[in-house]
Design an enzyme around this catalytic site. Structure first.
Site, PDB file in Angstrom:
ATOM      1  N   ASP A 199      47.466  44.470  30.810  1.00  0.00           N
ATOM      2  CA  ASP A 199      47.380  42.638  31.088  1.00  0.00           C
ATOM      3  C   ASP A 199      46.700  42.124  30.027  1.00  0.00           C
ATOM      4  O   ASP A 199      45.760  42.498  29.227  1.00  0.00           O
ATOM      5  CB  ASP A 199      46.805  42.684  32.112  1.00  0.00           C
ATOM      6  CG  ASP A 199      47.469  41.111  33.038  1.00  0.00           C
ATOM      7  OD1 ASP A 199      48.189  40.561  32.690  1.00  0.00           O
ATOM      8  OD2 ASP A 199      46.461  41.255  34.203  1.00  0.00           O
ATOM      9  N   HIS A 200      47.095  40.853  29.897  1.00  0.00           N
ATOM     10  CA  HIS A 200      45.811  40.254  28.521  1.00  0.00           C
ATOM     11  C   HIS A 200      45.322  41.035  27.636  1.00  0.00           C
ATOM     12  O   HIS A 200      43.634  41.522  27.658  1.00  0.00           O
ATOM     13  CB  HIS A 200      45.145  39.005  29.321  1.00  0.00           C
ATOM     14  CG  HIS A 200      45.700  38.087  30.290  1.00  0.00           C
ATOM     15  ND1 HIS A 200      46.081  36.740  29.863  1.00  0.00           N
ATOM     16  CD2 HIS A 200      46.188  38.268  31.285  1.00  0.00           C
ATOM     17  CE1 HIS A 200      46.589  36.160  30.767  1.00  0.00           C
ATOM     18  NE2 HIS A 200      46.652  37.004  32.071  1.00  0.00           N
ATOM     19  N   ASN A 217      51.484  37.264  39.089  1.00  0.00           N
ATOM     20  CA  ASN A 217      50.326  38.501  38.897  1.00  0.00           C
ATOM     21  C   ASN A 217      48.976  37.921  40.259  1.00  0.00           C
ATOM     22  O   ASN A 217      48.772  36.712  40.465  1.00  0.00           O
ATOM     23  CB  ASN A 217      49.330  37.728  37.281  1.00  0.00           C
ATOM     24  CG  ASN A 217      50.014  38.422  36.326  1.00  0.00           C
ATOM     25  OD1 ASN A 217      51.654  39.037  36.844  1.00  0.00           O
ATOM     26  ND2 ASN A 217      49.716  39.212  35.516  1.00  0.00           N
ATOM     27  N   VAL A 218      48.040  38.866  41.312  1.00  0.00           N
ATOM     28  CA  VAL A 218      47.476  38.588  41.599  1.00  0.00           C
ATOM     29  C   VAL A 218      46.589  40.166  41.444  1.00  0.00           C
ATOM     30  O   VAL A 218      46.603  41.358  41.172  1.00  0.00           O
ATOM     31  CB  VAL A 218      48.348  39.436  43.331  1.00  0.00           C
ATOM     32  CG1 VAL A 218      46.994  39.374  44.123  1.00  0.00           C
ATOM     33  CG2 VAL A 218      49.082  38.311  43.134  1.00  0.00           C
ATOM     34  N   HIS A 274      43.602  31.598  36.469  1.00  0.00           N
ATOM     35  CA  HIS A 274      42.953  32.763  37.452  1.00  0.00           C
ATOM     36  C   HIS A 274      41.270  32.509  38.034  1.00  0.00           C
ATOM     37  O   HIS A 274      41.186  31.383  37.950  1.00  0.00           O
ATOM     38  CB  HIS A 274      42.446  33.995  36.231  1.00  0.00           C
ATOM     39  CG  HIS A 274      43.585  34.684  35.147  1.00  0.00           C
ATOM     40  ND1 HIS A 274      43.810  33.956  33.560  1.00  0.00           N
ATOM     41  CD2 HIS A 274      44.538  35.192  35.386  1.00  0.00           C
ATOM     42  CE1 HIS A 274      45.097  34.224  33.230  1.00  0.00           C
ATOM     43  NE2 HIS A 274      45.297  35.195  34.214  1.00  0.00           N
ATOM     44  N   HIS A 333      50.266  33.647  36.776  1.00  0.00           N
ATOM     45  CA  HIS A 333      49.384  34.172  37.070  1.00  0.00           C
ATOM     46  C   HIS A 333      48.272  33.480  38.025  1.00  0.00           C
ATOM     47  O   HIS A 333      48.410  31.751  37.990  1.00  0.00           O
ATOM     48  CB  HIS A 333      48.306  34.432  35.586  1.00  0.00           C
ATOM     49  CG  HIS A 333      48.981  35.589  34.489  1.00  0.00           C
ATOM     50  ND1 HIS A 333      48.736  36.140  33.509  1.00  0.00           N
ATOM     51  CD2 HIS A 333      50.337  35.755  34.527  1.00  0.00           C
ATOM     52  CE1 HIS A 333      49.336  37.151  33.331  1.00  0.00           C
ATOM     53  NE2 HIS A 333      50.513  36.865  33.656  1.00  0.00           N
ATOM     54  N   GLY A 334      47.533  33.906  38.072  1.00  0.00           N
ATOM     55  CA  GLY A 334      45.603  33.189  39.342  1.00  0.00           C
ATOM     56  C   GLY A 334      47.472  33.153  40.343  1.00  0.00           C
ATOM     57  O   GLY A 334      46.423  31.704  40.788  1.00  0.00           O
ATOM     58  N   ALA A 335      47.668  34.054  40.908  1.00  0.00           N
ATOM     59  CA  ALA A 335      48.360  33.587  42.229  1.00  0.00           C
ATOM     60  C   ALA A 335      47.508  33.661  43.594  1.00  0.00           C
ATOM     61  O   ALA A 335      47.507  33.143  44.128  1.00  0.00           O
ATOM     62  CB  ALA A 335      49.496  34.596  42.661  1.00  0.00           C
ATOM     63  N   SER A 336      46.428  34.636  43.380  1.00  0.00           N
ATOM     64  CA  SER A 336      45.113  34.571  44.022  1.00  0.00           C
ATOM     65  C   SER A 336      44.215  33.552  44.951  1.00  0.00           C
ATOM     66  O   SER A 336      44.190  32.244  44.054  1.00  0.00           O
ATOM     67  CB  SER A 336      44.053  35.509  43.434  1.00  0.00           C
ATOM     68  OG  SER A 336      44.641  37.061  43.841  1.00  0.00           O
TER      69      SER A 336
HETATM   70 ZN   LIG Z   1      46.215  36.879  33.976  1.00  0.00          ZN
END
Ligand SMILES: [Zn+2]
Length: 287
Positions: free
Chosen positions: A81-82, A228-229, A178, A206-209
């Site tokens: 990731d990143h 992404n979680v 995020h 991204h940042g689906a939490s």
């Molecule tokens: Zn991310």
């Protein structure tokens, strides 16, 4: 079953669903993620962070995750990731990563292109995939400022960027961030639809939490093929650890504790996978 990143995303996109990508910190998180994916009958992407790779013992993590993906009963792969460091991306590819999230989003456009092309060339030599990001998805520490400051993905620029870099997947910045949200964000749906029109690649969110379930489902219906979680897994793990520690301590029972943590991860992941669609159950409904 170890499966190319590109193949997992294209299959999910064709199914009108999205692949779940989950940050794995150790064996318990990886087996929790894969157990949930196997139960749902959907693929999974095991994410490893650059920080995890740099940590003591980090050199063991990626080969372990790859072994887990190989033995999974569903298509799976490992993605770094990143990463903004070409050497670390190269090391991850050598250690068995099937995909790299080449994050040059903090760089000026031309430097971002050059960086991503360098990663893409390394990845291509090993048949691995590359995800890119345009527009910067801020971290959780300054959510309000990040959202206010914008830095959202420009659809026209995104189309040029993926053409220039040869990326396999584009992470969009449409108001998502995020970490935890102070309040549910107002995602820019029009922008997502416009990106979808101009960029013929699987898109990732991204940042689906902490995003409302309805927002995640709407994003998938608008062409998001990977979600992404991370934060929700971490939060749930800590709650479970706190709850189980008092009963584990007297007998120093690590196996039961590990099993409980794995189950907690599997629960969080199962709920996300259901939102992302395309599972065995959903296919049966459609038949
Ligand atoms: Zn991310």
């Amino acid at each position: 079953v170890l499966t190319p990143f590109r193949e997992i995303l294209e299959e999910r996109r064709a199914a009108g669903a999205a692949a779940g990508a989950f940050t794995c910190y150790n064996g318990e998180t990886a087996s929790g993620v894969l157990r949930a994916a196997e139960t749902a009958g959907v693929p999974a992407v095991l994410l490893v962070s650059a920080g995890s790779l740099r940590a003591p013992g980090g050199r063991f993590l990626l080969p372990m995750l790859r072994a887990a993906a190989e033995r999974a009963g569903v298509p799976a792969c490992v993605q770094l990731d990143h990463v903004a460091d070409l050497d670390l991306a190269r090391a991850a590819l050598e250690a068995g990563a099937e995909a790299i999230m080449a994050d040059g989003s903090k760089l000026p456009y031309a430097e971002n292109v050059a960086y991503v092309r360098a990663v893409a060339a390394e990845a291509a030599r090993r048949g691995a995939g590359v995800e890119v990001e345009l527009g910067h998805i801020e971290g959780g520490e300054d959510v309000a400022a990040a959202t206010a400051a914008g830095a959202l993905t420009d659809p026209d620029e995104a189309a040029a960027f993926v053409a220039e870099t040869g990326a396999d997947c584009l992470a969009v910045s449409i108001g998502n961030v995020h970490g935890a949200y102070a309040a549910p964000p107002d995602l820019d749906w029009e922008r997502l639809a416009r990106i979808r029109e101009l960029v013929d690649l699987p898109l990732s969110l991204h940042g689906a939490s902490g995003l409302p379930d309805g927002d995640v489902q709407r994003a998938v219906s608008l062409g998001i093929a990977k979600v992404n979680v991370n934060a929700e897994i971490r939060a749930r793990l800590l709650v479970e650890l706190e709850r189980r520690l008092p009963e584990a301590q007297p007998g120093a029972n690590l196996l039961d504790l590990g099993g409980a943590l794995e189950s907690a991860v599997a629960e969080v992941v199962a709920a996300k996978l259901e939102l992302l669609g395309g599972g065995v159950a959903a296919k049966e409904d459609a038949a």
